[in-house]
Design a protein around this motif. Structure first.
Motif, PDB file in Angstrom:
ATOM      1  N   HIS A  14       0.829  -1.208   0.000  1.00 18.71           N
ATOM      2  CA  HIS A  14       0.000   0.000   0.000  1.00 18.71           C
ATOM      3  C   HIS A  14       0.868   1.266   0.000  1.00 18.71           C
ATOM      4  O   HIS A  14       0.583   2.216  -0.729  1.00 18.71           O
ATOM      5  CB  HIS A  14      -0.931  -0.004   1.213  1.00 18.71           C
ATOM      6  CG  HIS A  14      -1.799   1.192   1.303  1.00 18.71           C
ATOM      7  ND1 HIS A  14      -2.908   1.365   0.498  1.00 18.71           N
ATOM      8  CD2 HIS A  14      -1.725   2.296   2.088  1.00 18.71           C
ATOM      9  CE1 HIS A  14      -3.479   2.523   0.788  1.00 18.71           C
ATOM     10  NE2 HIS A  14      -2.786   3.102   1.747  1.00 18.71           N
ATOM     11  N   GLN A  15       1.912   1.270   0.807  1.00 13.52           N
ATOM     12  CA  GLN A  15       2.774   2.441   0.909  1.00 13.52           C
ATOM     13  C   GLN A  15       3.548   2.721  -0.373  1.00 13.52           C
ATOM     14  O   GLN A  15       3.848   3.863  -0.692  1.00 13.52           O
ATOM     15  CB  GLN A  15       3.768   2.285   2.068  1.00 13.52           C
ATOM     16  CG  GLN A  15       3.124   2.292   3.428  1.00 13.52           C
ATOM     17  CD  GLN A  15       2.363   3.569   3.698  1.00 13.52           C
ATOM     18  OE1 GLN A  15       2.880   4.668   3.587  1.00 13.52           O
ATOM     19  NE2 GLN A  15       1.084   3.422   4.034  1.00 13.52           N
ATOM     20  N   SER A  16       3.866   1.675  -1.100  1.00 12.51           N
ATOM     21  CA  SER A  16       4.731   1.828  -2.268  1.00 12.51           C
ATOM     22  C   SER A  16       3.985   1.760  -3.595  1.00 12.51           C
ATOM     23  O   SER A  16       4.574   2.016  -4.639  1.00 12.51           O
ATOM     24  CB  SER A  16       5.792   0.730  -2.260  1.00 12.51           C
ATOM     25  OG  SER A  16       5.191  -0.540  -2.416  1.00 12.51           O
ATOM     26  N   SER A  17       2.720   1.364  -3.550  1.00 10.87           N
ATOM     27  CA  SER A  17       1.942   1.131  -4.773  1.00 10.87           C
ATOM     28  C   SER A  17       2.603   0.095  -5.676  1.00 10.87           C
ATOM     29  O   SER A  17       2.504   0.159  -6.898  1.00 10.87           O
ATOM     30  CB  SER A  17       1.707   2.440  -5.537  1.00 10.87           C
ATOM     31  OG  SER A  17       0.981   3.347  -4.741  1.00 10.87           O
ATOM     32  N   THR A  18       3.316  -0.838  -5.073  1.00 12.89           N
ATOM     33  CA  THR A  18       3.921  -1.956  -5.791  1.00 12.89           C
ATOM     34  C   THR A  18       3.579  -3.246  -5.053  1.00 12.89           C
ATOM     35  O   THR A  18       3.046  -3.210  -3.951  1.00 12.89           O
ATOM     36  CB  THR A  18       5.466  -1.838  -5.866  1.00 12.89           C
ATOM     37  OG1 THR A  18       5.986  -1.893  -4.527  1.00 12.89           O
ATOM     38  CG2 THR A  18       5.908  -0.550  -6.521  1.00 12.89           C
ATOM     39  N   LEU A  19       3.857  -4.355  -5.659  1.00 14.16           N
ATOM     40  CA  LEU A  19       3.747  -5.690  -5.069  1.00 14.16           C
ATOM     41  C   LEU A  19       2.315  -6.177  -4.841  1.00 14.16           C
ATOM     42  O   LEU A  19       2.116  -7.290  -4.378  1.00 14.16           O
ATOM     43  CB  LEU A  19       4.531  -5.793  -3.753  1.00 14.16           C
ATOM     44  CG  LEU A  19       6.030  -5.529  -3.859  1.00 14.16           C
ATOM     45  CD1 LEU A  19       6.652  -5.492  -2.476  1.00 14.16           C
ATOM     46  CD2 LEU A  19       6.703  -6.583  -4.714  1.00 14.16           C
ATOM     47  N   PRO A  26       6.887 -16.375 -14.547  1.00 11.23           N
ATOM     48  CA  PRO A  26       8.103 -16.044 -13.806  1.00 11.23           C
ATOM     49  C   PRO A  26       7.850 -15.830 -12.313  1.00 11.23           C
ATOM     50  O   PRO A  26       8.712 -16.114 -11.481  1.00 11.23           O
ATOM     51  CB  PRO A  26       8.604 -14.763 -14.470  1.00 11.23           C
ATOM     52  CG  PRO A  26       7.449 -14.199 -15.204  1.00 11.23           C
ATOM     53  CD  PRO A  26       6.541 -15.353 -15.531  1.00 11.23           C
ATOM     54  N   PHE A  27       6.653 -15.326 -11.971  1.00 15.71           N
ATOM     55  CA  PHE A  27       6.284 -15.122 -10.575  1.00 15.71           C
ATOM     56  C   PHE A  27       4.993 -15.883 -10.310  1.00 15.71           C
ATOM     57  O   PHE A  27       4.282 -16.274 -11.240  1.00 15.71           O
ATOM     58  CB  PHE A  27       6.124 -13.628 -10.267  1.00 15.71           C
ATOM     59  CG  PHE A  27       7.415 -12.866 -10.396  1.00 15.71           C
ATOM     60  CD1 PHE A  27       8.398 -12.962  -9.431  1.00 15.71           C
ATOM     61  CD2 PHE A  27       7.650 -12.064 -11.504  1.00 15.71           C
ATOM     62  CE1 PHE A  27       9.597 -12.268  -9.549  1.00 15.71           C
ATOM     63  CE2 PHE A  27       8.843 -11.375 -11.638  1.00 15.71           C
ATOM     64  CZ  PHE A  27       9.824 -11.479 -10.661  1.00 15.71           C
ATOM     65  N   LEU A  28       4.663 -16.078  -9.050  1.00 19.30           N
ATOM     66  CA  LEU A  28       3.538 -16.928  -8.701  1.00 19.30           C
ATOM     67  C   LEU A  28       2.246 -16.524  -9.398  1.00 19.30           C
ATOM     68  O   LEU A  28       1.470 -17.372  -9.808  1.00 19.30           O
ATOM     69  CB  LEU A  28       3.334 -16.929  -7.180  1.00 19.30           C
ATOM     70  CG  LEU A  28       2.284 -17.908  -6.656  1.00 19.30           C
ATOM     71  CD1 LEU A  28       2.641 -19.351  -7.001  1.00 19.30           C
ATOM     72  CD2 LEU A  28       2.120 -17.746  -5.161  1.00 19.30           C
ATOM     73  N   MET A  80       6.289  -9.408  -9.616  1.00 19.17           N
ATOM     74  CA  MET A  80       6.335  -9.876  -8.241  1.00 19.17           C
ATOM     75  C   MET A  80       5.168  -9.273  -7.457  1.00 19.17           C
ATOM     76  O   MET A  80       4.838  -8.107  -7.626  1.00 19.17           O
ATOM     77  CB  MET A  80       7.659  -9.475  -7.574  1.00 19.17           C
ATOM     78  CG  MET A  80       7.799  -9.987  -6.149  1.00 19.17           C
ATOM     79  SD  MET A  80       9.245  -9.346  -5.256  1.00 19.17           S
ATOM     80  CE  MET A  80      10.572 -10.147  -6.136  1.00 19.17           C
ATOM     81  N   THR A  81       4.559 -10.095  -6.603  1.00 22.28           N
ATOM     82  CA  THR A  81       3.570  -9.614  -5.643  1.00 22.28           C
ATOM     83  C   THR A  81       4.081  -9.954  -4.244  1.00 22.28           C
ATOM     84  O   THR A  81       5.131 -10.601  -4.088  1.00 22.28           O
ATOM     85  CB  THR A  81       2.184 -10.266  -5.844  1.00 22.28           C
ATOM     86  OG1 THR A  81       2.266 -11.651  -5.464  1.00 22.28           O
ATOM     87  CG2 THR A  81       1.697 -10.105  -7.281  1.00 22.28           C
ATOM     88  N   MET A 133      14.436 -16.407  -8.241  1.00 23.87           N
ATOM     89  CA  MET A 133      14.210 -15.421  -7.172  1.00 23.87           C
ATOM     90  C   MET A 133      15.525 -15.051  -6.485  1.00 23.87           C
ATOM     91  O   MET A 133      15.771 -13.889  -6.190  1.00 23.87           O
ATOM     92  CB  MET A 133      13.228 -15.978  -6.134  1.00 23.87           C
ATOM     93  CG  MET A 133      11.789 -16.008  -6.567  1.00 23.87           C
ATOM     94  SD  MET A 133      11.025 -14.369  -6.658  1.00 23.87           S
ATOM     95  CE  MET A 133      10.971 -13.889  -4.928  1.00 23.87           C
ATOM     96  N   LYS A 134      16.354 -16.049  -6.270  1.00 19.08           N
ATOM     97  CA  LYS A 134      17.620 -15.822  -5.563  1.00 19.08           C
ATOM     98  C   LYS A 134      18.527 -14.850  -6.324  1.00 19.08           C
ATOM     99  O   LYS A 134      19.343 -14.163  -5.719  1.00 19.08           O
ATOM    100  CB  LYS A 134      18.328 -17.171  -5.359  1.00 19.08           C
ATOM    101  CG  LYS A 134      19.347 -17.178  -4.277  1.00 19.08           C
ATOM    102  CD  LYS A 134      19.804 -18.599  -4.009  1.00 19.08           C
ATOM    103  CE  LYS A 134      20.784 -18.627  -2.863  1.00 19.08           C
ATOM    104  NZ  LYS A 134      21.244 -19.973  -2.598  1.00 19.08           N
ATOM    105  N   GLU A 135      18.359 -14.773  -7.632  1.00 13.82           N
ATOM    106  CA  GLU A 135      19.173 -13.894  -8.466  1.00 13.82           C
ATOM    107  C   GLU A 135      18.648 -12.457  -8.525  1.00 13.82           C
ATOM    108  O   GLU A 135      19.343 -11.558  -9.000  1.00 13.82           O
ATOM    109  CB  GLU A 135      19.279 -14.460  -9.887  1.00 13.82           C
ATOM    110  CG  GLU A 135      19.996 -15.792  -9.965  1.00 13.82           C
ATOM    111  CD  GLU A 135      21.419 -15.732  -9.449  1.00 13.82           C
ATOM    112  OE1 GLU A 135      22.131 -14.763  -9.788  1.00 13.82           O
ATOM    113  OE2 GLU A 135      21.820 -16.642  -8.691  1.00 13.82           O
ATOM    114  N   LEU A 136      17.432 -12.223  -8.067  1.00  9.83           N
ATOM    115  CA  LEU A 136      16.885 -10.869  -8.104  1.00  9.83           C
ATOM    116  C   LEU A 136      17.678  -9.957  -7.171  1.00  9.83           C
ATOM    117  O   LEU A 136      18.058 -10.375  -6.066  1.00  9.83           O
ATOM    118  CB  LEU A 136      15.415 -10.867  -7.684  1.00  9.83           C
ATOM    119  CG  LEU A 136      14.443 -11.580  -8.615  1.00  9.83           C
ATOM    120  CD1 LEU A 136      13.051 -11.596  -7.991  1.00  9.83           C
ATOM    121  CD2 LEU A 136      14.412 -10.900  -9.971  1.00  9.83           C
TER     122      LEU A 136
END
Length: 195
Positions: A74-79, A140-142, A147-148, A179-182
């Motif tokens: 919510h704070q970042s408007s991402t994920l 690539p992501f769930l 990414m969420t 994920m480990k490479e992000l």
């Protein structure tokens, strides 16, 4: 903000999300005796005594992974999409991980757990991970291309699966490696001394 964490614990999911969302925070490690790395009583900060704990700039304290991850989004408007079914699927998946995955690791964290309890937990966890592998599919992501809040939590649960010999599919092993490479994941692992 201050993130109270224990290296490699479920608080790692919040740590990753904070970096991914580009939200600045101070890290304060909590030891097994519930003391901060600077000697304070962690129970005075969070009476429940669990990580993650996020102290906001106004000194408000948030606890519980799902709540903290949703707050970060919510704070970042991402994920977490603002609307649509992906928003709800991300909350659904994260809730599933906080209850069914995380909760079933309990026998591996207590020295008095029996082998039968560990074997039963392994069976349940393998079943739950298989369900998430099906949900992941070839994405690539769930939940798709981005990414969420569910992804950092799944990363931590997979890290625990490796540590405790839980069966996971090739699909989830490949996801874990990606994920480990992000950059956000690599940074959080390094900052927690897990790289």
């Amino acid at each position: 903000m201050i993130l109270y964490y224990h290296a490699g614990a479920c608080s790692l999911a919040v740590h990753i999300a904070l970096i991914e969302a580009r939200l600045a925070c101070k890290l304060v490690s909590i030891n097994r005796d519930k003391r901060t790395d600077d000697g304070r009583d962690f129970i005075a900060i969070n009476p429940r005594g669990f990580v993650p704990t996020l102290e906001l700039d106004d000194r408000t304290v948030l606890t519980e992974n799902l709540a903290i991850l949703a707050y970060i989004a919510h704070q970042s408007s991402t994920l977490l999409p603002a609307e649509g079914i992906t928003r709800w699927r991300a909350l659904e998946a994260t809730s599933f991980m906080t209850t069914e995955l995380h909760g079933n690791f309990k026998p591996f964290f207590y020295s008095d757990a029996t082998q039968a309890e560990k074997d039963k937990a392994r069976q349940r966890l393998a079943k739950h991970f298989a369900s998430l592998a099906d949900q992941l599919g070839d994405k690539p992501f769930l939940l798709g291309e981005r990414m969420t809040i569910a992804d950092p939590y799944l990363f931590v649960m997979l890290m625990w699966a490796y540590r405790h010999g839980i069966e996971i599919s090739q699909r989830l092993r490949a996801y874990f490696a990606r994920m480990k490479e992000l950059p956000s994941v690599a940074q959080a692992l390094a900052e927690e001394g897990l790289a």
